[in-house]
Every structure is written in C-alpha cells, then in structure tokens.
Design a protein around this motif. Structure first.
Motif, PDB file in Angstrom:
ATOM      1  N   LEU A 170      36.478 -31.440   1.690  1.00  0.00           N
ATOM      2  CA  LEU A 170      35.631 -30.427   2.327  1.00  0.00           C
ATOM      3  C   LEU A 170      34.284 -31.044   2.682  1.00  0.00           C
ATOM      4  N   GLU A 171      33.966 -32.156   1.987  1.00  0.00           N
ATOM      5  CA  GLU A 171      32.788 -32.951   2.348  1.00  0.00           C
ATOM      6  C   GLU A 171      33.267 -34.374   2.612  1.00  0.00           C
TER       7      GLU A 171
ATOM      8  N   ARG B 162      34.114 -31.139  -4.061  1.00  0.00           N
ATOM      9  CA  ARG B 162      34.397 -30.840  -2.654  1.00  0.00           C
ATOM     10  C   ARG B 162      34.805 -32.105  -1.903  1.00  0.00           C
TER      11      ARG B 162
ATOM     12  N   GLU C 205      36.467 -22.887   4.717  1.00  0.00           N
ATOM     13  CA  GLU C 205      36.731 -23.809   3.610  1.00  0.00           C
ATOM     14  C   GLU C 205      37.975 -23.403   2.844  1.00  0.00           C
TER      15      GLU C 205
ATOM     16  N   ARG D 291      40.946 -24.360   4.933  1.00  0.00           N
ATOM     17  CA  ARG D 291      41.174 -25.807   4.940  1.00  0.00           C
ATOM     18  C   ARG D 291      41.676 -26.273   3.583  1.00  0.00           C
TER      19      ARG D 291
ATOM     20  N   ASN E  17      38.758 -32.831  -2.197  1.00  0.00           N
ATOM     21  CA  ASN E  17      39.722 -32.358  -1.198  1.00  0.00           C
ATOM     22  C   ASN E  17      39.123 -32.326   0.212  1.00  0.00           C
TER      23      ASN E  17
END
Lengths: 388, 257
Positions: free
Chosen positions: B66-67, B61, A283, A286, B64
């Motif tokens: 990430l989810e 999240r 994470e 990324r 950006n």
C-alpha cells in the motif's frame, strides 16, 4: 379531602404535585385549520406578509392572461391562417390549429410520409428499452441492458437510415427532423456521454502523466468552448480538413460534437464523486487483491455515481435542452421545425410565433420536469436503501 | 536472496512468512523508515508497538504494497515485492489486512463485503463464497448480521466483519493496523477476543497495536519502533519485564499505568 396541604405551604412553587389531570381543551381557533396555517406560513411577520401579497399580485398579473391565451381564447381547429385571425385586426389566443396541422412535421421533419412507420417503430423501441432500464424493479434488467445498449442502436440505425438489402430504402439524414432528431441526439448523448465521462474522469485522476494530461487537456478545452462553437467546427471546419469522401454525415458530426461536449461535463461531475470516496476504500480494495478496473467497477464507481446522481441528471437535462443548438449545423430538430413552420405564410398570423414557442416551451418543460422527478425518486430510493 | 516463486496454494515457501531486509523509505525528504530488518516465521505472531509517528503503520503497509519504498527488499511468502503489479496482487491475495477505520464497503451488505474478493479475485462460485463467508461470520460471532449494511453495525461489529472479510480470502498472513484504536472501550475486547482465537489457530500475524495486554498474551515477539527505526525486538516476557533500551523503558513507563 384528605390531601396534604401542599399548595398551602408553598407560596414560591418550589414543590408541586398534580392532583387532577389538566382538562384537554381545544386549541385556539387561530392556530389550527386554514386560518392557523395561513397565519403560521403566510402572515407570520411583516416581510412575510409583504412577500405573500407580492406573490399574489404576481400570480394575478400572470396567470389569467396566460390561461386566456393558452386555453380560453385559443383556436383549436382550422385549416389555415384565417382560423386564427380575429376580426377587426384584434388578436386571438394561441393558434393550436397551427400546431395540430404541423404536428407530423414537428415529429418527423421531412422524413418521407410512406416511411414514417419506421420512425414510429424506432420511438417504440426506445420507449421499451428506456422504460426497461429506468424501471429499477423490472424483470431481466440484464437482458434489458443488452436490448437497450446493443439491439436498439443497431435496429434504430437500420430502421431510420435504411438497408436496401432487406427492403428498407435509404432515408438521408438531411430529411430527418423534429422530435425524431431531438430524441436521437438526446439518447445518443445521454447513453454515450456518461461512459466516456467516466473514462475521462478516471483518466484525470490517473497515475500515468500522459493519460492525465490528455484527459485534462480534452476536458478543459471542451469546457472552455461553447457548444455552439463545437457544432460550428464540426459542421463547417471539419470538411475543410478531411477529404469530402471521408467527411461523415452532417447529423453524425453534430452527434459526435454533442457527445464529446456532454462527456467533458459529465467527466467533471463524475470526478467530483470520485473525490468524495475516502482513501480507505481504495486501500481496502487493493489489500484484497482487486486490480485497478475491478476496484473501480465494484467499489469506487458504485459509490461515486450514487452520490452524483443529482448532478448527472442535471447534466442530462442541460444536454437535452442543448440539443436545440444542432440547428447551427443545419439540422432540423424539434425547435427548428417549429421555427421554420412559424414563418410559413399559410399560417402567418400575429399569434403563430407565440403559439409555436409556447408549445416548444411546454414540451421541453414537461420532459425536463419528468427527468427531474425520476431522478428524485431514484435518489429517495437509494436514501431508503442507505437507512436500512 | 530468495528465488522468486509464484504464490500458489502449497503450504510454505521460504523459511519466513515475511522478510524485510534493510528497508528504507522516505516521504519526500523525511526518512520515515530507516534500516528495518525483520523476519517473521510461519505461524509467528509479531506485535509492533511504538509512539505515534514511529513508522509502524507505514512498515506493515509496505508489506502489502500500500506504500512503496526506496531501498531494501521485502519478501512475502517467497515472493519478492517489486513494482510489478501482478506480483503485488499475488502478495495481496495472500495477505489479509485489517485497518484502523475498518474500511468496509458501505454500498454492500456484510455478506457481499465478504464474498466480493473471493468471487472476483479468486473466481469462486457465489454459493461457495457465501458458504465460506457465513462460516467466517459465525467465527467472528456475528452470523446474524450477514444481510445488514455496515452502517447498521457498531464499531466492534464492523471491525469483526473486516476481519472476516480478510479471512475469506484464506490468507497466509494477517496484518492488523491498529485494529482497536478507533473503537469505543467496551468494544475493544470483542475484537481482541477474535484476534486471540485467530492466533491460537496458528495464523501468522503482524499486529500494530497499543494493546499491551494483547501483546503479552499472544505475541511470540514484540517489536518496538521509534523514529522510523526498530529499537528493540524481544519476547514479551523480556520485553515487558526487562526492556534493554532507554527509549523502550520510557515508552513502557508511559503506556503502562
């Protein structure tokens, strides 16, 4: 004396003040030196005493005959079997004369004698490139990598197989043998299996179902089949399916078999390392805008490979020993050359086979042991880096 | 709806730094985010709070990527977040993220942690990236730790490295996901101080935190979430002194002693 009567007033020792330092005495004789060490480590309890005695008995049973066979009774020189025949039909020790006389066959196989300098040069190139890569503080390791991974393979191919244009006669791979073949198969296996294994491991963890399925099928299929079967298939079955003109060289087929086999195992080793990297690392990478490949190259793989070094080396050692199986494809690796030589009537004695196998065992053991020691030192070096 | 624009270096695009429109997200059958609407202006500091499991971390999240999410739209700095990975990476370059667990790269030194993304994502020369990294490490008050490894630092120092690492990419927006929750009490202040300074310099910030003092001091607006929904948005003055919704009142009564 002017001290307060402390001692006198406390019979129960509830209070105490030391008046003088305790004298430094030497320790009891049974707890130091050789005796103390033996008492603590060899005879500390009855089971320990038993194990110690059993071990001593085992050593007495094994070591003297081995030393006698390998060194004391051994025959060191001679030109044929008569040297290694004991009078009266008894047995001598190891027939090293046989190994000495056959040594060049063990190293080069049937490679033409006049061209063997090419093999020597190949050994030198591999040693130079390998040493450059393995010595972690070596200068210009980037250049070394180019040398080892690009220059050495091309040069080796030209050297060993030949290139008539520049005056190197073709030497068919069926003439290659001995240590030469073992080194070729091992190095190619080691150098190719890790990158392929990494790609397979990443594939197995991919989000793309097709990639994942293909990786899983390949890994599980190869893991489910003995190497000897893979080699049989490569040498016997492949020619049935492809036209003879396309059929690759016998050695090349075995090489590919070993390579794919080792890669499948390496993939599982690498995957274990990948599983150990916390999700937060992915994470964070990324979130910084790193794409898939950069994320893996810069963050995930360096950590994953570091923790799997012992297992990777373990696979390399297994691979090195598994190269002996290429004989099923009709290839004369080191062990096979010994196997062939021991049947030679010129050296037919009761101890020839034992000598040959002992020699093979010693050579394989030394190589594997060195690999393990090297991996150990790398591990300790990395552990030191982690503690910094 | 905003037109899609590529994120570049020119200052502002669109009226808002972050726009979240009718966002819905499910984890399996669980409706974790329901009808989220939130616009963050450029330079605004928004603190998101709420009980655990309220979806506040999941929300930032999502910002950006990430989810992922199932319905609605998120526009970050004029760029619509789609499944297009190139777009996603564009957004991530402009959004700095600080995690609860720091997530520093343990195999790299502090300096290398900071220079990795500028060098490999922004293609910045090493010397320049290191100069910037050292300047930012000085700004978070740990210039002397540059050559150490993360494991040698305290939690508070690690989190400050994480902030510096995110700042090295020169982001337009900084997001913090409970940045002090994993810290020992005596280290919370050193991290909050850095965040306050950052806010004073005008950084757009989206902060998920339980630090109500920080919210009171720094936030332009406070967002209260519960059960995957935004319950209340208000300025800190009103939010803390005169909360409107029953659940906000209950939450504040529990968290402020």
């Amino acid at each position: 004396m002017s001290r307060t009567p402390l001692v006198a007033m406390t019979e129960d020792d509830a209070r105490y003040v030391r008046e003088a330092p305790a004298p430094a005495l030497s320790p009891p004789i049974t707890s130091v030196g050789v005796l103390g060490w033996m008492k603590a480590n060899l005879f500390s309890s009855w089971p320990n005493v038993f194990l110690t005695l059993a071990t001593i008995a085992l050593l007495v049973w094994i070591v003297p005959p081995t030393v006698r066979f390998l060194l004391i009774d051994a025959v060191w020189s001679g030109s044929d079997r008569t040297a290694c025949l004991a009078p009266e039909g008894g047995e001598t020790g190891a027939c090293w004369a046989f190994v000495r006389e056959r040594m060049s066959y063990f190293i080069y196989g049937s490679y033409p004698v006049a061209e063997r300098w090419r093999v020597d040069l190949f050994f030198a190139l591999v040693a130079l490139g390998g040493g450059w890569m393995l010595w972690l503080d070596a200068p210009h390791r980037g250049l070394g990598a180019v040398f080892f991974f690009a220059a050495v393979p091309i040069a080796s191919y030209v050297l060993l197989y030949g290139w008539p244009t520049i005056g190197l006669a073709i030497v068919d791979t069926s003439l290659w043998g001995g240590v030469l073949v073992t080194v070729v198969v091992t190095t190619v296996g080691i150098v190719t299996s890790l990158p392929i294994g990494i790609v397979l491991a990443l594939g197995r963890r991919s989000d793309m179902p097709v990639v994942r399925l293909m990786s899983v099928v390949f890994i599980e299929f190869v893991r489910g089949v003995p190497l000897i079967t893979v080699l049989f298939m490569a040498s016997v079955m492949l020619p049935l399916f492809v036209p003879p003109a396309w059929s690759p060289d016998k050695l090349l087929r075995a090489l590919i078999g070993v390579m794919l086999f080792a890669a499948a195992y390496q993939a599982e080793v690498v995957r274990a390392g990948l599983e150990a990297i916390p999700r937060g690392q992915y994470e964070a990478g990324r979130a910084l805008g790193l794409g898939y490949w950069r994320l893996h190259r810069l963050i995930v793989l360096p950590q994953a490979l570091r923790i799997t070094i012992p297992n990777i080396v373990n696979s390399f050692i297994a691979l090195f020993k598994d190269t002996t199986l290429v004989f099923v494809a009709g290839i004369f690796d080191f062990l096979r050359t010994i196997e062939v030589s021991r049947a030679d009537p010129k050296w037919a004695t009761p101890v020839t086979s034992a000598t040959g196998y002992a020699f093979a065992a010693i050579v394989y053991f030394v190589c594997c042991y060195l690999m393990a020691r090297y991996a150990d030192s790398v591990e300790r070096r990395l552990a030191r880096a982690d503690r910094r | 709806m905003m037109t899609e624009q590529s994120a570049g270096t020119e200052p502002t695009k669109g009226a808002f730094a972050v726009e979240v429109k009718s966002l819905h997200k499910w984890f399996g059958a669980f409706h974790v985010l329901a009808d989220i609407n939130l616009n963050v202006r450029h330079g605004e500091r928004v603190v998101i709070c709420g009980p655990s499991g309220s979806g506040k971390s999941t929300l930032i999240r999502c910002v950006n990527a990430l989810e992922d999410y199932q319905r609605g739209e998120i526009v970050v700095d004029g760029v619509v977040l789609t499944k297009n990975l190139k777009r996603v990476d564009e957004v991530r370059r402009e959004v700095g993220m600080v995690f609860q667990q720091f997530n520093l790269f343990p195999h790299l030194t502090v300096l290398e942690n900071c220079t990795l993304a500028p060098m490999h994502v922004r293609k910045m020369p090493k010397a320049e990236a290191e100069a910037i990294a050292r300047r930012l490490l000085a700004r978070v008050k740990i210039p002397e730790q540059a050559d150490k490894y993360p494991a040698q630092l305290s939690g508070g120092q690690q989190q400050r490295v994480a902030i510096a690492r995110a700042l090295c990419m020169n982001p337009r927006i900084m997001m913090f996901d409970e940045p002090t929750s994993a810290l020992d009490p005596e280290m919370i202040k050193e991290v909050l101080d850095v965040m306050v300074e950052l806010a004073e310099e005008g950084m757009t910030m989206l902060v998920v935190t339980h630090e109500m003092g920080f919210a009171r001091q720094v936030a332009d607006r406070v967002v209260f979430m519960d059960g995957g929904q935004i319950i209340e948005i208000d300025t800190p003055d009103v939010f803390f002194s005169n909360p409107q919704h029953e659940r906000t009142k209950l939450f504040l009564s529990q968290i402020i002693r």
